[in-house]
Structures are given as structure tokens and as C-alpha cells.
Write a protein that holds these residues in place. Structure first.
Motif, PDB file in Angstrom:
ATOM      1  N   LEU A  75      -0.964   0.910 -12.013  1.00 55.67           N
ATOM      2  CA  LEU A  75      -1.166   0.846 -13.464  1.00 55.67           C
ATOM      3  C   LEU A  75      -1.391  -0.598 -13.842  1.00 55.67           C
ATOM      4  CD1 LEU A  75       1.774   3.120 -14.632  1.00 55.67           C
ATOM      5  CD2 LEU A  75      -0.626   3.734 -14.489  1.00 55.67           C
ATOM      6  N   VAL A  86       2.913   1.755  -7.465  1.00 48.74           N
ATOM      7  CA  VAL A  86       3.945   2.762  -7.182  1.00 48.74           C
ATOM      8  C   VAL A  86       3.538   3.523  -5.927  1.00 48.74           C
ATOM      9  CG1 VAL A  86       5.203   4.766  -8.077  1.00 48.74           C
ATOM     10  CG2 VAL A  86       4.366   3.008  -9.660  1.00 48.74           C
ATOM     11  N   LEU A 122       5.543  -1.904 -18.386  1.00 46.73           N
ATOM     12  CA  LEU A 122       4.751  -1.149 -17.418  1.00 46.73           C
ATOM     13  C   LEU A 122       5.565  -0.016 -16.809  1.00 46.73           C
ATOM     14  CD1 LEU A 122       2.678  -3.830 -15.484  1.00 46.73           C
ATOM     15  CD2 LEU A 122       1.773  -1.851 -16.705  1.00 46.73           C
ATOM     16  N   THR A 153       6.160   2.675 -19.469  1.00 43.79           N
ATOM     17  CA  THR A 153       4.935   3.425 -19.721  1.00 43.79           C
ATOM     18  C   THR A 153       4.675   4.406 -18.592  1.00 43.79           C
ATOM     19  OG1 THR A 153       4.000   1.628 -21.015  1.00 43.79           O
ATOM     20  CG2 THR A 153       2.447   3.217 -20.097  1.00 43.79           C
ATOM     21  N   ALA A 154       4.849   3.958 -17.362  1.00 40.00           N
ATOM     22  CA  ALA A 154       4.666   4.852 -16.214  1.00 40.00           C
ATOM     23  C   ALA A 154       5.643   6.017 -16.286  1.00 40.00           C
ATOM     24  CB  ALA A 154       4.854   4.075 -14.914  1.00 40.00           C
ATOM     25  N   VAL A 178       3.380   9.250 -16.452  1.00 44.11           N
ATOM     26  CA  VAL A 178       2.901   9.806 -15.183  1.00 44.11           C
ATOM     27  C   VAL A 178       3.971   9.985 -14.122  1.00 44.11           C
ATOM     28  CG1 VAL A 178       0.539   8.999 -15.489  1.00 44.11           C
ATOM     29  CG2 VAL A 178       2.198   7.517 -14.380  1.00 44.11           C
ATOM     30  N   LEU A 179       5.199   9.656 -14.421  1.00 45.38           N
ATOM     31  CA  LEU A 179       6.279   9.784 -13.444  1.00 45.38           C
ATOM     32  C   LEU A 179       7.364  10.713 -13.987  1.00 45.38           C
ATOM     33  CD1 LEU A 179       6.619   6.013 -12.468  1.00 45.38           C
ATOM     34  CD2 LEU A 179       5.326   7.788 -11.258  1.00 45.38           C
ATOM     35  N   TRP A 193      14.178   6.268  -8.480  1.00 46.57           N
ATOM     36  CA  TRP A 193      13.319   5.090  -8.446  1.00 46.57           C
ATOM     37  C   TRP A 193      13.944   4.088  -7.491  1.00 46.57           C
ATOM     38  CZ3 TRP A 193      12.719   3.540 -14.284  1.00 46.57           C
ATOM     39  CH2 TRP A 193      12.036   4.547 -14.972  1.00 46.57           C
TER      40      TRP A 193
END
Length: 126
Positions: free
Chosen positions: A3, A17, A62, A65-66, A70-71, A79
């Protein structure tokens, strides 16, 4: 997955990632995850902020946002990241998104690393 944060002058920051699955290098193994949970782990393998944009919270933004886009936590519950102990900016960035250190040991390049985790089913920092 990568990203990026863009400005009118180009790339300001990026986040890489990795989804290690059941690979031997999955940090979930260091953390003690059962084999069945390894597929729910992801690694933040690279976060880089342009020198002109440091100190503006892009590291945290970042990752947030991820996580929001999208995660999904139902798929990626754990994580993980490694950070060199002397990289205080990255250490602060990981702590700012609720990650915590669970170990310190040589990784990847043979250098000492702090190993971070965040279990999304636990409160931030847990």
C-alpha cells in the motif's frame, strides 16, 4: 501486498504486507500459535516513510487504513513485525497501532530484532 501513500509530488510512504501461511518463517511459530492459526497471521515486512514526510503519522495511518480496508480481522487475526531495537521511529510506530514486543532474537539478517504482535481478538496492546 503493498500500500502506498501518495502526494502531488509522488510516493510519501509505503507498507508491505506478507501472508506467510504455514511457512517456516511465520512469526506465529515464534509466538507459539497452533498450526491451525498460522494461516491467520500476517507480517508487516516493510514500512518506509520519505524523510520529508516523517513525523506526520503516516506509519500509523498506513497500517490503520490497511486494517480498515483490506485486512479483515476475521481472516487476519494476528499481526506480526520485526524491528531493529535501535530503530526507535519504527518501534514507536508499531506501539502506536497497539502492537507489543513478545521477544527479542536474531531474525532475517542475523541482527537482533524485536518481535511484535497484535492479536486483534484482544484489546489493543494485548
Amino acid at each position: 501486498m503493498v500500500l502506498g501513500a501518495l502526494t502531488d509530488r509522488g510516493l510519501a510512504a509505503f507498507l508491505a504486507v506478507q501472508f506467510p501461511g504455514r511457512a517456516a518463517h511465520n512469526l506465529g511459530r515464534d509466538y507459539g500459535l497452533p498450526e491451525g492459526d498460522l494461516d491467520r497471521a500476517l507480517h508487516f515486512t516493510g514500512i518506509l516513510v520519505h524523510p520529508d514526510r516523517r513525523g506526520q503519522g503516516l506509519h500509523r495511518r498506513l497500517i490503520e487504513t490497511a486494517a480498515q480496508g483490506v485486512l479483515p480481522p476475521d481472516r487476519h487475526r494476528y499481526w506480526f513485525a520485526t524491528v531493529r531495537p535501535e530503530n526507535t521511529a519504527s518501534v514507536r510506530g508499531m506501539l502506536s497501532v497497539g502492537m507489543r514486543v513478545f521477544a527479542r532474537r536474531p531474525k532475517h539478517d542475523g541482527h537482533d530484532r524485536l518481535l511484535f504482535v497484535r492479536d486483534l481478538s484482544a484489546p489493543a496492546g494485548g
